[in-house]
Design a protein around this motif. Structure first.
Motif, PDB file in Angstrom:
ATOM      1  N   GLY A   1       9.926  27.087   5.073  1.00 40.54           N
ATOM      2  CA  GLY A   1       8.676  26.749   4.393  1.00 40.54           C
ATOM      3  C   GLY A   1       8.341  28.666   4.666  1.00 40.54           C
ATOM      4  O   GLY A   1       9.454  29.548   5.064  1.00 40.54           O
ATOM      5  N   PRO A   2       6.639  28.935   5.085  1.00 45.02           N
ATOM      6  CA  PRO A   2       6.255  27.523   5.748  1.00 45.02           C
ATOM      7  C   PRO A   2       5.475  26.877   3.863  1.00 45.02           C
ATOM      8  O   PRO A   2       5.825  28.095   2.756  1.00 45.02           O
ATOM      9  N   ARG A   3       5.124  26.299   3.794  1.00 44.28           N
ATOM     10  CA  ARG A   3       5.089  25.047   2.704  1.00 44.28           C
ATOM     11  C   ARG A   3       4.040  23.953   2.528  1.00 44.28           C
ATOM     12  O   ARG A   3       3.742  23.424   3.608  1.00 44.28           O
ATOM     13  N   ARG A   4       3.153  23.830   1.743  1.00 47.71           N
ATOM     14  CA  ARG A   4       2.872  22.597   1.399  1.00 47.71           C
ATOM     15  C   ARG A   4       3.864  21.546   1.304  1.00 47.71           C
ATOM     16  O   ARG A   4       4.177  21.290   0.291  1.00 47.71           O
ATOM     17  N   ARG A   5       4.100  20.308   2.366  1.00 48.59           N
ATOM     18  CA  ARG A   5       4.524  19.271   1.764  1.00 48.59           C
ATOM     19  C   ARG A   5       4.558  17.712   1.966  1.00 48.59           C
ATOM     20  O   ARG A   5       3.446  17.795   2.505  1.00 48.59           O
ATOM     21  N   PRO A   6       5.058  17.146   1.156  1.00 45.76           N
ATOM     22  CA  PRO A   6       4.854  16.352   0.443  1.00 45.76           C
ATOM     23  C   PRO A   6       5.139  14.834   1.839  1.00 45.76           C
ATOM     24  O   PRO A   6       6.942  14.945   1.902  1.00 45.76           O
ATOM     25  N   TYR A   7       4.992  13.997   1.945  1.00 46.02           N
ATOM     26  CA  TYR A   7       5.439  12.057   2.350  1.00 46.02           C
ATOM     27  C   TYR A   7       4.959  11.466   2.268  1.00 46.02           C
ATOM     28  O   TYR A   7       4.029  11.508   1.544  1.00 46.02           O
TER      29      TYR A   7
ATOM     30  N   MET B   1       1.135  -1.012  -0.238  1.00 45.52           N
ATOM     31  CA  MET B   1      -0.025  -0.032   0.158  1.00 45.52           C
ATOM     32  C   MET B   1       0.799   1.547   0.285  1.00 45.52           C
ATOM     33  O   MET B   1       1.244   1.640   0.954  1.00 45.52           O
ATOM     34  N   PHE B   2       0.226   2.198  -0.818  1.00 48.23           N
ATOM     35  CA  PHE B   2       1.594   3.614  -1.094  1.00 48.23           C
ATOM     36  C   PHE B   2       0.671   4.292  -0.964  1.00 48.23           C
ATOM     37  O   PHE B   2      -0.530   4.268  -1.725  1.00 48.23           O
ATOM     38  N   ARG B   3       1.030   5.659  -0.507  1.00 51.87           N
ATOM     39  CA  ARG B   3       0.328   6.950   0.147  1.00 51.87           C
ATOM     40  C   ARG B   3       0.834   8.161   0.021  1.00 51.87           C
ATOM     41  O   ARG B   3       2.156   8.061   0.509  1.00 51.87           O
ATOM     42  N   ARG B   4       0.809   9.100  -0.879  1.00 52.86           N
ATOM     43  CA  ARG B   4       1.358  10.277  -0.256  1.00 52.86           C
ATOM     44  C   ARG B   4       0.314  11.371   0.093  1.00 52.86           C
ATOM     45  O   ARG B   4      -0.794  11.391   0.104  1.00 52.86           O
ATOM     46  N   GLU B   5       1.078  11.626   1.356  1.00 52.82           N
ATOM     47  CA  GLU B   5       0.041  12.764   2.071  1.00 52.82           C
ATOM     48  C   GLU B   5       0.813  13.452   1.870  1.00 52.82           C
ATOM     49  O   GLU B   5       1.999  14.030   1.701  1.00 52.82           O
ATOM     50  N   TYR B   6       0.328  14.809   2.505  1.00 55.35           N
ATOM     51  CA  TYR B   6       0.746  15.803   2.816  1.00 55.35           C
ATOM     52  C   TYR B   6       0.126  16.935   4.176  1.00 55.35           C
ATOM     53  O   TYR B   6      -0.427  16.289   4.870  1.00 55.35           O
ATOM     54  N   ILE B   7       1.414  17.788   4.386  1.00 54.84           N
ATOM     55  CA  ILE B   7       1.202  18.671   5.847  1.00 54.84           C
ATOM     56  C   ILE B   7       1.653  20.018   5.312  1.00 54.84           C
ATOM     57  O   ILE B   7       2.592  20.330   4.719  1.00 54.84           O
ATOM     58  N   GLU B   8       0.874  20.789   6.064  1.00 53.93           N
ATOM     59  CA  GLU B   8       0.862  22.390   6.209  1.00 53.93           C
ATOM     60  C   GLU B   8       1.838  22.528   6.956  1.00 53.93           C
ATOM     61  O   GLU B   8       1.994  22.116   8.680  1.00 53.93           O
ATOM     62  N   THR B   9       3.138  23.259   6.557  1.00 54.06           N
ATOM     63  CA  THR B   9       4.425  23.552   7.648  1.00 54.06           C
ATOM     64  C   THR B   9       3.994  25.126   7.802  1.00 54.06           C
ATOM     65  O   THR B   9       3.688  25.872   7.381  1.00 54.06           O
ATOM     66  N   GLU B  10       4.978  25.604   9.288  1.00 53.36           N
ATOM     67  CA  GLU B  10       5.344  26.577   9.479  1.00 53.36           C
ATOM     68  C   GLU B  10       6.522  27.218   8.285  1.00 53.36           C
ATOM     69  O   GLU B  10       7.460  26.313   8.030  1.00 53.36           O
TER      70      GLU B  10
END
Length: 269
Positions: free
Chosen positions: A120-126, A1-10
């Motif tokens: 940052g701040p950016r919308r970062r993928p992991y 199972m593969f997923r790309r998630e995002y998080i908003e950083t400061e």
């Protein structure tokens, strides 16, 4: 199972992604295997560190700024923060693996997974890859000194032999927030040099924001920089490691009783 998630950083900081990883493991239904996490952006990193005191995360970012200050003489010159962020990301690391056992991530009670933001701040993928594999999980106890290294190569080799795996992987981890797992030179002078330089890079001192003890506060930073886990290949039933290398448990805030885990997975031919 593969997923790309995002998080908003400061602008800078260490937001936690532990909850999301636990959610994905539960959603996958995987009971045994590995959770492999990577950060594809050059000015981010991934770390395992204590989540109890947010000031400890500030200490980590402050120490990285002290060791790697933003400056204008980088050869890679987009912006000073972009340039130094690339260096910090390479030093801390942009990928890590976690054992999945009985449907849960194997993490210590004070451990969490964070994404370190350096520009940052950016919308970062992991990116998260959940790999379902049958594994055998071993653990051992270690009694440490104040600061130092304890070789665990022989124990890990015995785990591989006992598992019966001939071709595969051995993932070694520790679940403490002031210790590390390292692959270094076998000689005692080489280990002493490494510990001395880790202490030089993150000196034990009284001005950390995390206020438990100086060695505890510094230990959190050292753990995030050195890492809590490592994966090694298993080939022909043997651990693949260099002749002059030793797998060690590094203690940054002892003496304490510590626990190390080894998960062996692969083909038993």
């Amino acid at each position: 199972m593969f997923r790309r998630e995002y998080i908003e950083t400061e602008w800078r900081g260490c937001p936690s992604i532990t909850g999301k990883l636990e959610e994905l493991v539960k959603e996958s239904g995987i009971q045994e295997g590995l959770c492999v996490v990577s950060a594809p952006d050059l000015t981010t990193a991934l770390g395992i560190t204590s989540f109890w005191d947010k000031r400890g995360l500030e200490d980590l970012m402050d120490e990285l700024d002290r060791d790697f200050p933003a400056r204008v003489d980088y050869k890679s010159q987009r912006t000073p923060f972009d340039s130094v962020g690339n260096v910090k990301g390479a030093v801390v690391g942009r990928s890590l693996s976690l054992i999945i056992h009985e449907g849960k991530l194997v993490l210590g009670s004070s451990q969490g997974v964070v994404l370190l933001e350096f520009d940052g701040p950016r919308r970062r993928p992991y990116e998260v890859q959940l790999v379902e594999r049958s594994l055998t999980l071993y653990k051992t106890g270690i009694k440490t000194q104040y600061m130092g290294m304890c070789g665990i190569t022989d124990w890990v080799r015995s785990c591989v032999k006992e598992s019966g795996v001939k071709e595969g992987l051995c993932h070694v981890s520790q679940l403490h927030s002031t210790a590390g797992i390292l692959l270094c030179g076998r000689s005692e002078p080489a280990k002493a040099d490494l510990m001395a330089d880790i202490e030089r890079m993150v000196p034990t001192r009284a001005d950390f924001k995390h206020r438990e003890t100086a060695s505890d506060a510094g230990g959190h930073v050292k753990t995030a920089l050195t890492g809590s886990q490592i994966s090694l290949a298993v080939h022909h039933g043997e651990l693949v490691i260099g002749e002059d290398q030793d797998l060690v448990f590094a203690e940054f805030d002892g003496p304490r009783p510590r626990t190390v885990y080894a998960a062996v997975m692969g083909e038993k031919m």
